[in-house]
Scaffold this motif. Structure first.
Motif, PDB file in Angstrom:
ATOM      1  N   THR A  46       7.472 -33.504   9.027  1.00  0.00           N
ATOM      2  CA  THR A  46       7.261 -32.578  10.139  1.00  0.00           C
ATOM      3  C   THR A  46       5.918 -32.764  10.836  1.00  0.00           C
ATOM      4  O   THR A  46       5.688 -32.200  11.905  1.00  0.00           O
ATOM      5  N   GLY A  47       5.025 -33.529  10.225  1.00  0.00           N
ATOM      6  CA  GLY A  47       3.713 -33.736  10.829  1.00  0.00           C
ATOM      7  C   GLY A  47       3.010 -34.930  10.213  1.00  0.00           C
ATOM      8  O   GLY A  47       3.304 -35.337   9.087  1.00  0.00           O
ATOM      9  N   LYS A  64      -0.856 -33.915  13.483  1.00  0.00           N
ATOM     10  CA  LYS A  64      -1.379 -32.551  13.391  1.00  0.00           C
ATOM     11  C   LYS A  64      -2.824 -32.493  12.921  1.00  0.00           C
ATOM     12  O   LYS A  64      -3.556 -31.569  13.279  1.00  0.00           O
ATOM     13  N   THR A 105       8.016 -25.577   4.084  1.00  0.00           N
ATOM     14  CA  THR A 105       7.765 -25.257   5.489  1.00  0.00           C
ATOM     15  C   THR A 105       7.104 -26.395   6.253  1.00  0.00           C
ATOM     16  O   THR A 105       7.131 -26.424   7.483  1.00  0.00           O
ATOM     17  N   GLU A 106       6.477 -27.328   5.521  1.00  0.00           N
ATOM     18  CA  GLU A 106       5.775 -28.437   6.175  1.00  0.00           C
ATOM     19  C   GLU A 106       5.777 -29.647   5.253  1.00  0.00           C
ATOM     20  O   GLU A 106       5.481 -29.527   4.062  1.00  0.00           O
ATOM     21  N   ARG A 116       1.582 -28.603  17.409  1.00  0.00           N
ATOM     22  CA  ARG A 116       0.751 -29.198  16.354  1.00  0.00           C
ATOM     23  C   ARG A 116       0.270 -28.155  15.339  1.00  0.00           C
ATOM     24  O   ARG A 116      -0.604 -28.442  14.522  1.00  0.00           O
ATOM     25  N   LEU A 174       3.884 -33.160   5.308  1.00  0.00           N
ATOM     26  CA  LEU A 174       2.850 -33.940   5.989  1.00  0.00           C
ATOM     27  C   LEU A 174       2.805 -35.352   5.425  1.00  0.00           C
ATOM     28  O   LEU A 174       2.658 -35.542   4.213  1.00  0.00           O
ATOM     29  N   VAL A 221       3.662 -26.550   1.526  1.00  0.00           N
ATOM     30  CA  VAL A 221       3.300 -27.784   2.218  1.00  0.00           C
ATOM     31  C   VAL A 221       3.400 -28.937   1.221  1.00  0.00           C
ATOM     32  O   VAL A 221       2.715 -28.936   0.194  1.00  0.00           O
ATOM     33  N   LEU A 276       0.146 -26.035  11.996  1.00  0.00           N
ATOM     34  CA  LEU A 276       0.588 -26.228  10.614  1.00  0.00           C
ATOM     35  C   LEU A 276       1.464 -25.056  10.203  1.00  0.00           C
ATOM     36  O   LEU A 276       1.068 -23.896  10.347  1.00  0.00           O
ATOM     37  N   GLN A 277       2.637 -25.356   9.674  1.00  0.00           N
ATOM     38  CA  GLN A 277       3.549 -24.301   9.235  1.00  0.00           C
ATOM     39  C   GLN A 277       3.202 -23.933   7.787  1.00  0.00           C
ATOM     40  O   GLN A 277       3.774 -24.473   6.838  1.00  0.00           O
ATOM     41  N   VAL A 278       2.231 -23.053   7.640  1.00  0.00           N
ATOM     42  CA  VAL A 278       1.716 -22.723   6.304  1.00  0.00           C
ATOM     43  C   VAL A 278       2.121 -21.324   5.852  1.00  0.00           C
ATOM     44  O   VAL A 278       1.610 -20.820   4.846  1.00  0.00           O
ATOM     45  N   THR A 301      -0.070 -19.683   0.754  1.00  0.00           N
ATOM     46  CA  THR A 301       0.343 -21.082   0.887  1.00  0.00           C
ATOM     47  C   THR A 301       0.249 -21.820  -0.441  1.00  0.00           C
ATOM     48  O   THR A 301      -0.717 -21.638  -1.184  1.00  0.00           O
TER      49      THR A 301
END
Length: 383
Positions: free
Chosen positions: A330-331, A358, A302-303, A173, A305, A187, A175-177, A269
């Protein structure tokens, strides 16, 4: 006759002199300034009771207003993760406790007959757990409580263990930041109208700032000026930059420039806010795919949401399915979870997409977004 005239002349001269004296006194009194109230004299730096005359000159520094050096805007200090998790437990316990109490009441009966198991199924389905996860959970509970008997443990312990398995604490869970090779993490925040995407972007920025990360926001919801202004307000509160364009600008170009700015400045980010797309509007969904492709000319995403309103229940699953076909979600961010008694949506949406929840929204406050914690969620369900 001459003597009488002389007397009259003397009397006239005396009268004229008296009139002049009186007149002079009146004029002099009118020129005397009226007493100043003490409050005024205090402001001017004159001791109470002292009255300046008509020719008194006040010093220039007394008359000039005080000069206040302008100060920079005071940035807010966002709340840290630890205290957010404490509030997560409190808020969820208030909104989701009814589900756990209902299940425990049924499982604690002296006799677990078929009617009881049907009631357990109905309770889970009403909470939006979903048909397949509900059937799996009921089957495992049946096995442990009816077959294993006392060896299984008390109903509360068994229910907690099985619910925890259902929520799946093994999911990653985080966060890919962060990006690779010195590039920023990117993101992309997506979802339908009204789910709370712009607010979520602002709240995620606060979480990252609290962790001392540098952030750039991209206002790619260019169809709504209000969304751009709202995002700018969130950014100002924590001192991060927003990249935006004129109303109606191609969202992909704004997203591209935001990521380019992040790369050039070397920030940690970049978060991109997108327009609220209706899942049945194919053109808008295609545009979302374009935004992602254009961004990746600068840096990998990378993410992704997906923001869902927890109160929409099963309708949220339809939205999730369509978005996952357009972009690689991804989340999940579940907003308004504290206002819904249907916390089973956590299980259902994870099963639908195969990706974890997440973040969860717990209220309207600026820091009411918290990382999802499976153990805290299950404990809240049980009250």
């Amino acid at each position: 006759m001459d003597g009488l005239a002389l007397v009259i002349l003397i009397i006239a001269l005396v009268a004229l002199a008296l009139v002049g004296t009186v007149t002079g006194l009146v004029v002099t009194r009118r020129r005397t300034p009226a007493p100043l109230p003490d409050t005024w004299t205090d402001d001017l730096g004159i001791p109470p009771g002292a009255q300046p005359g008509a020719t008194d000159v006040l010093e220039p520094e007394v008359l000039d207003p005080e000069f206040v050096e302008p100060t920079a805007a005071v940035l807010e200090r966002p709340e840290g993760t630890a205290s957010r998790l404490v509030r997560l437990r409190q808020r969820l316990a208030g909104s989701q406790g009814g589900l756990g109490r209902g299940l425990l009441a049924l499982l604690s009966r002296d006799r677990l007959d078929e009617d009881t198991w049907e009631s357990i199924e109905d309770t889970l389905l009403t909470a939006d757990v979903g048909v397949t996860p509900t059937q799996e959970l009921v089957e495992r509970l049946r096995t442990r409580l009816r077959v294993d008997g006392n060896e299984a443990g008390d109903p509360r312990t068994v229910l907690r263990e099985e619910l925890l398995t259902l929520v799946d604490p093994s999911m990653d869970r985080r966060l890919q930041v962060s990006g690779a090779d010195g590039q920023p993490g990117v993101v992309l925040v997506v979802g339908v109208n009204g789910a709370g995407k712009t607010t979520t972007v602002g709240k995620i920025a606060r979480i990252l700032v609290a962790e001392e990360r540098s952030v750039v926001l991209g206002a790619a919801d260019t169809f709504r000026a209000a969304a751009v202004e709202q995002l700018a307000t969130w950014a100002e509160r924590v001192g991060v930059e927003v990249v935006r364009g004129p109303e109606g600008t191609d969202p992909a170009s704004v997203a591209f420039e935001a990521v380019k700015e992040g790369v050039d400045r070397g920030v940690d980010t970049v978060i991109i806010d997108t327009a609220g797309r209706l899942q049945n509007k194919q053109g808008l969904m295609d545009e979302l795919g374009k935004v992602k492709r254009v961004i990746e000319k600068q840096a990998p995403v990378t993410e992704v949401l997906l923001v869902l309103d927890a109160t929409t229940g099963q309708n949220g699953l339809i939205q999730a399915r369509v978005f996952s076909e357009v972009v690689d979600v991804t989340g999940i961010v579940l907003t308004k979870l504290d206002g819904s008694a249907k916390g089973g949506i956590v299980v259902a949406v994870q099963r639908e997409l195969g990706v974890p929840v997440k973040l969860v929204g717990l209220g309207e406050g600026a820091d009411d977004l918290a990382p999802f914690d499976a153990g805290a969620f299950v404990d809240a369900l049980l009250g």
